[in-house]
Write a protein that holds these residues in place. Structure first.
Motif, PDB file in Angstrom:
ATOM      1  N   LEU A 141       0.573  -1.154   0.003  1.00  0.00           N
ATOM      2  CA  LEU A 141      -0.007   0.164  -0.070  1.00  0.00           C
ATOM      3  C   LEU A 141       0.731   1.328  -0.020  1.00  0.00           C
ATOM      4  O   LEU A 141       0.578   1.970  -0.665  1.00  0.00           O
ATOM      5  CB  LEU A 141      -1.083  -0.020   1.199  1.00  0.00           C
ATOM      6  CG  LEU A 141      -1.990   1.093   1.318  1.00  0.00           C
ATOM      7  CD1 LEU A 141      -2.851   1.385  -0.080  1.00  0.00           C
ATOM      8  CD2 LEU A 141      -2.817   0.837   2.625  1.00  0.00           C
ATOM      9  N   PRO A 142       1.946   1.303   0.781  1.00  0.00           N
ATOM     10  CA  PRO A 142       2.988   2.477   0.835  1.00  0.00           C
ATOM     11  C   PRO A 142       3.408   2.745  -0.736  1.00  0.00           C
ATOM     12  O   PRO A 142       3.199   4.031  -1.158  1.00  0.00           O
ATOM     13  CB  PRO A 142       3.928   2.255   1.763  1.00  0.00           C
ATOM     14  CG  PRO A 142       3.517   0.924   2.334  1.00  0.00           C
ATOM     15  CD  PRO A 142       2.314   0.280   1.701  1.00  0.00           C
ATOM     16  N   ALA A 143       3.813   1.852  -1.480  1.00  0.00           N
ATOM     17  CA  ALA A 143       4.195   1.904  -2.868  1.00  0.00           C
ATOM     18  C   ALA A 143       3.301   2.378  -3.670  1.00  0.00           C
ATOM     19  O   ALA A 143       3.143   3.272  -4.529  1.00  0.00           O
ATOM     20  CB  ALA A 143       4.737   0.527  -3.384  1.00  0.00           C
ATOM     21  N   ALA A 144       1.845   1.667  -3.686  1.00  0.00           N
ATOM     22  CA  ALA A 144       0.608   1.995  -4.460  1.00  0.00           C
ATOM     23  C   ALA A 144       0.447   3.481  -4.031  1.00  0.00           C
ATOM     24  O   ALA A 144       0.071   4.195  -5.274  1.00  0.00           O
ATOM     25  CB  ALA A 144      -0.372   1.199  -4.175  1.00  0.00           C
ATOM     26  N   ALA A 145       0.376   4.099  -2.816  1.00  0.00           N
ATOM     27  CA  ALA A 145      -0.023   5.400  -2.753  1.00  0.00           C
ATOM     28  C   ALA A 145       1.086   6.311  -3.381  1.00  0.00           C
ATOM     29  O   ALA A 145       0.576   7.350  -3.709  1.00  0.00           O
ATOM     30  CB  ALA A 145      -0.095   5.552  -1.123  1.00  0.00           C
ATOM     31  N   ALA A 146       2.306   5.894  -3.320  1.00  0.00           N
ATOM     32  CA  ALA A 146       3.270   6.847  -3.648  1.00  0.00           C
ATOM     33  C   ALA A 146       3.224   6.824  -5.274  1.00  0.00           C
ATOM     34  O   ALA A 146       3.252   7.820  -5.911  1.00  0.00           O
ATOM     35  CB  ALA A 146       4.896   6.297  -3.273  1.00  0.00           C
ATOM     36  N   ILE A 147       2.865   5.536  -5.859  1.00  0.00           N
ATOM     37  CA  ILE A 147       2.557   5.639  -7.289  1.00  0.00           C
ATOM     38  C   ILE A 147       1.742   6.642  -7.769  1.00  0.00           C
ATOM     39  O   ILE A 147       1.861   7.170  -8.698  1.00  0.00           O
ATOM     40  CB  ILE A 147       2.475   4.134  -7.825  1.00  0.00           C
ATOM     41  CG1 ILE A 147       3.775   3.275  -7.699  1.00  0.00           C
ATOM     42  CG2 ILE A 147       1.884   3.945  -9.243  1.00  0.00           C
ATOM     43  CD1 ILE A 147       3.548   1.739  -7.886  1.00  0.00           C
ATOM     44  N   LEU A 148       0.399   6.365  -6.861  1.00  0.00           N
ATOM     45  CA  LEU A 148      -0.722   7.279  -7.189  1.00  0.00           C
ATOM     46  C   LEU A 148      -0.273   8.712  -7.242  1.00  0.00           C
ATOM     47  O   LEU A 148      -0.915   9.580  -7.898  1.00  0.00           O
ATOM     48  CB  LEU A 148      -1.850   6.976  -6.328  1.00  0.00           C
ATOM     49  CG  LEU A 148      -2.655   5.688  -6.654  1.00  0.00           C
ATOM     50  CD1 LEU A 148      -3.495   5.026  -5.450  1.00  0.00           C
ATOM     51  CD2 LEU A 148      -3.392   6.030  -7.866  1.00  0.00           C
ATOM     52  N   GLU A 149       0.615   9.212  -6.299  1.00  0.00           N
ATOM     53  CA  GLU A 149       0.965  10.462  -6.057  1.00  0.00           C
ATOM     54  C   GLU A 149       1.635  10.805  -7.357  1.00  0.00           C
ATOM     55  O   GLU A 149       1.736  12.164  -7.596  1.00  0.00           O
ATOM     56  CB  GLU A 149       1.683  10.822  -4.720  1.00  0.00           C
ATOM     57  CG  GLU A 149       0.634  10.837  -3.577  1.00  0.00           C
ATOM     58  CD  GLU A 149       1.734  10.718  -2.303  1.00  0.00           C
ATOM     59  OE1 GLU A 149       2.819  11.119  -2.205  1.00  0.00           O
ATOM     60  OE2 GLU A 149       0.764  10.736  -1.233  1.00  0.00           O
ATOM     61  N   TRP A 150       2.355   9.863  -7.750  1.00  0.00           N
ATOM     62  CA  TRP A 150       3.383  10.321  -8.844  1.00  0.00           C
ATOM     63  C   TRP A 150       2.711  10.361 -10.235  1.00  0.00           C
ATOM     64  O   TRP A 150       3.208  11.147 -11.104  1.00  0.00           O
ATOM     65  CB  TRP A 150       4.471   9.125  -8.812  1.00  0.00           C
ATOM     66  CG  TRP A 150       5.553   9.214  -9.922  1.00  0.00           C
ATOM     67  CD1 TRP A 150       6.577   9.878  -9.656  1.00  0.00           C
ATOM     68  CD2 TRP A 150       5.648   8.544 -11.116  1.00  0.00           C
ATOM     69  NE1 TRP A 150       7.376   9.783 -10.839  1.00  0.00           N
ATOM     70  CE2 TRP A 150       6.919   8.861 -11.720  1.00  0.00           C
ATOM     71  CE3 TRP A 150       4.551   7.771 -11.808  1.00  0.00           C
ATOM     72  CZ2 TRP A 150       7.092   8.660 -13.170  1.00  0.00           C
ATOM     73  CZ3 TRP A 150       4.923   7.322 -13.198  1.00  0.00           C
ATOM     74  CH2 TRP A 150       6.400   7.678 -13.600  1.00  0.00           C
ATOM     75  N   LEU A 151       1.775   9.720 -10.513  1.00  0.00           N
ATOM     76  CA  LEU A 151       1.181   9.674 -11.765  1.00  0.00           C
ATOM     77  C   LEU A 151       0.532  11.048 -12.162  1.00  0.00           C
ATOM     78  O   LEU A 151      -0.053  11.680 -11.373  1.00  0.00           O
ATOM     79  CB  LEU A 151      -0.103   8.546 -11.584  1.00  0.00           C
ATOM     80  CG  LEU A 151       0.520   7.051 -11.783  1.00  0.00           C
ATOM     81  CD1 LEU A 151      -0.816   6.195 -11.572  1.00  0.00           C
ATOM     82  CD2 LEU A 151       1.212   6.778 -13.310  1.00  0.00           C
ATOM     83  N   PRO A 152       0.511  11.322 -13.438  1.00  0.00           N
ATOM     84  CA  PRO A 152       0.072  12.702 -13.766  1.00  0.00           C
ATOM     85  C   PRO A 152      -1.283  12.662 -13.861  1.00  0.00           C
ATOM     86  O   PRO A 152      -2.028  11.793 -14.264  1.00  0.00           O
ATOM     87  CB  PRO A 152       0.675  12.990 -15.223  1.00  0.00           C
ATOM     88  CG  PRO A 152       1.155  11.534 -15.653  1.00  0.00           C
ATOM     89  CD  PRO A 152       1.390  10.465 -14.533  1.00  0.00           C
ATOM     90  N   ALA A 153      -2.051  14.048 -14.002  1.00  0.00           N
ATOM     91  CA  ALA A 153      -3.355  14.183 -14.191  1.00  0.00           C
ATOM     92  C   ALA A 153      -3.734  13.657 -15.773  1.00  0.00           C
ATOM     93  O   ALA A 153      -2.886  13.293 -16.530  1.00  0.00           O
ATOM     94  CB  ALA A 153      -3.858  15.568 -14.343  1.00  0.00           C
ATOM     95  N   GLY A 154      -4.893  12.794 -15.572  1.00  0.00           N
ATOM     96  CA  GLY A 154      -5.480  12.100 -16.923  1.00  0.00           C
ATOM     97  C   GLY A 154      -5.209  10.788 -17.168  1.00  0.00           C
ATOM     98  O   GLY A 154      -5.722  10.193 -17.899  1.00  0.00           O
ATOM     99  N   THR A 155      -4.295  10.219 -16.175  1.00  0.00           N
ATOM    100  CA  THR A 155      -3.840   8.954 -16.358  1.00  0.00           C
ATOM    101  C   THR A 155      -5.112   8.120 -15.970  1.00  0.00           C
ATOM    102  O   THR A 155      -5.639   8.383 -14.595  1.00  0.00           O
ATOM    103  CB  THR A 155      -2.707   8.381 -15.485  1.00  0.00           C
ATOM    104  OG1 THR A 155      -1.722   9.456 -15.701  1.00  0.00           O
ATOM    105  CG2 THR A 155      -2.219   7.172 -15.966  1.00  0.00           C
ATOM    106  N   ARG A 156      -5.543   6.995 -16.518  1.00  0.00           N
ATOM    107  CA  ARG A 156      -6.495   6.335 -16.143  1.00  0.00           C
ATOM    108  C   ARG A 156      -6.147   5.178 -15.276  1.00  0.00           C
ATOM    109  O   ARG A 156      -5.100   4.322 -15.738  1.00  0.00           O
ATOM    110  CB  ARG A 156      -7.491   5.496 -17.152  1.00  0.00           C
ATOM    111  CG  ARG A 156      -8.515   6.739 -17.691  1.00  0.00           C
ATOM    112  CD  ARG A 156      -9.256   6.017 -18.950  1.00  0.00           C
ATOM    113  NE  ARG A 156      -8.504   5.374 -19.877  1.00  0.00           N
ATOM    114  CZ  ARG A 156      -9.094   4.294 -20.533  1.00  0.00           C
ATOM    115  NH1 ARG A 156     -10.010   3.729 -20.494  1.00  0.00           N
ATOM    116  NH2 ARG A 156      -8.215   3.760 -21.579  1.00  0.00           N
ATOM    117  N   VAL A 157      -6.712   4.846 -14.197  1.00  0.00           N
ATOM    118  CA  VAL A 157      -6.083   3.831 -13.072  1.00  0.00           C
ATOM    119  C   VAL A 157      -7.064   3.058 -12.622  1.00  0.00           C
ATOM    120  O   VAL A 157      -8.227   3.678 -12.067  1.00  0.00           O
ATOM    121  CB  VAL A 157      -5.243   4.461 -11.821  1.00  0.00           C
ATOM    122  CG1 VAL A 157      -4.564   3.462 -10.998  1.00  0.00           C
ATOM    123  CG2 VAL A 157      -4.206   5.418 -12.251  1.00  0.00           C
ATOM    124  N   SER A 158      -6.949   1.832 -12.489  1.00  0.00           N
ATOM    125  CA  SER A 158      -8.022   0.842 -11.568  1.00  0.00           C
ATOM    126  C   SER A 158      -7.044   0.396 -10.361  1.00  0.00           C
ATOM    127  O   SER A 158      -6.133  -0.407 -10.737  1.00  0.00           O
ATOM    128  CB  SER A 158      -8.495   0.070 -12.519  1.00  0.00           C
ATOM    129  OG  SER A 158      -9.674  -0.495 -12.105  1.00  0.00           O
TER     130      SER A 158
END
Ligand SMILES: Cc1cc2nc3c(=O)[nH]c(=O)nc-3n(C[C@H](O)[C@H](O)[C@H](O)COP(=O)(O)OP(=O)(O)OC[C@H]3O[C@@H](n4cnc5c(N)ncnc54)[C@H](O)[C@@H]3O)c2cc1C
Length: 289
Positions: A156-173
């Motif tokens: 979860l720490p990695a997923a949270a940091a990845i989500l913070e890093w991803l730019p606007a407009g990226t679709r994520v599930s």
């Protein structure tokens, strides 16, 4: 600036903060961390911890590149406990590094240490000295049309940091599996993320696979990042590649822990496998096969 990608960073606990029933954030500090160059996302590092009663972790750093075998040659009760963790956040200007620890009781030395951590406790980090380093696994290729994340509480720490890093407009599930309801942490992202929380509530790890099997996923080519308990990760990868037909090169998967095995045991297995492979390669070279 260092030309080596990784370096040892002595540090100490600055403060701790309970995030939820299962997660504790420990903030490390110390002047050496000014050179800790996290690449963000799922940046991982090795953490060395002292055994109870030791003032600091015992690691033969003076051996230079030979530190690993020198460390391994020390008695188990003397050599530092070595475990893998994720950089949840790094603030080199302070300098500080946040790490979110899953507390799974006294069953593992790292969890036990984290549960008792207090300001001033000394540790050693073997981590990135340059931002572009091989301990960042999340690397979506240019052609990926959306991102699939599956993680348990250790990832979860990695997923949270990845989500913070991803730019606007990226679709994520994102399929995030956690032990209890209050582990559903608040996440920050500019991406267009659909987050599915899966609360285990006493069940064995593996809810994410069940959820994925029935999920109506976005169309287009995804890049998948899968991390968590090793058997669960393997099943998810098999589902994505076998049943959903994803290109295996677009599935980054990592076992973060294995039910019933310590990281020490996993490391011993990996070393034995590498030695067996090297011996087999040597045999093949000798026999010409
Ligand atoms: C690249 C990478 C990044 C990681 N990042 C993080 C992170 O940021 N935060 C984090 O908490 N963990 C993270 N982990 C997982 C962590 O390294 C393992 O959970 C590790 O086993 C913990 O060490 P330990 O000393 O507590 O337990 P060990 O001594 O390794 O294991 C003892 C026993 O506890 C069990 N066990 C281990 N972990 C758990 C768990 N989480 N829940 C229940 N039982 C467990 C084992 O199966 C074993 O039976 C990461 C792992 C990797 C490979």
């Amino acid at each position: 600036m260092s030309d080596q990608p990784f370096a040892f960073f002595p540090a100490e606990v600055v403060r701790t903060a309970r995030l939820s029933s299962s997660l504790l954030r420990i903030t490390f500090g110390g002047p050496a961390l000014a050179g800790f160059a996290s690449g963000g996302r799922d940046q991982s590092f090795s953490l060395f911890l002292p055994h109870p009663g030791q003032p600091e972790p015992v690691v033969p750093v003076e051996e230079g590149e030979g530190w690993f075998w020198a460390w391994r040659a020390l008695p188990e009760q003397e050599r530092a406990v070595m475990r893998s963790y994720t950089v949840r956040a790094a603030r080199p200007e302070l300098p500080e590094v946040d790490v979110d620890f899953v507390l799974h009781g006294d069953t593992g030395p790292a969890s036990a240490w984290a549960g008792r951590a207090a300001a001033g406790d000394r540790v050693l980090l073997l981590g990135p000295a340059v931002e572009d380093n091989t301990s960042v696994g999340f690397r979506p290729p240019a052609g990926a049309e959306w991102i699939l994340l599956t993680a348990d509480e250790t990832a979860l720490p990695a997923a949270a940091a990845i989500l913070e890093w991803l730019p606007a407009g990226t679709r994520v599930s994102a399929f995030l599996e956690v032990p209890t309801e209050d582990d559903r942490l608040e996440l920050t992202t500019a991406a267009e993320a659909e987050v599915h929380w899966l609360v285990r509530d006493g069940a064995r790890p593996g809810l994410a696979l069940d959820a994925l099997r029935t999920a109506d996923l976005p169309a287009g080519t995804p890049y998948a990042w899968v991390a968590g308990e090793a058997a669960a990760v393997r099943s998810i990868r098999r589902h994505l590649v076998g049943e959903r037909g994803l290109d295996r090169k677009l599935v980054e998967f990592t076992g973060y822990w294995r039910l019933g095995s310590s990281e020490e045991q996993l490391r011993a297995e990996a070393i034995a496998e590498a030695q067996a492979a090297a011996e087999a390669a040597g045999q093949a070279a000798v026999t010409g096969s």
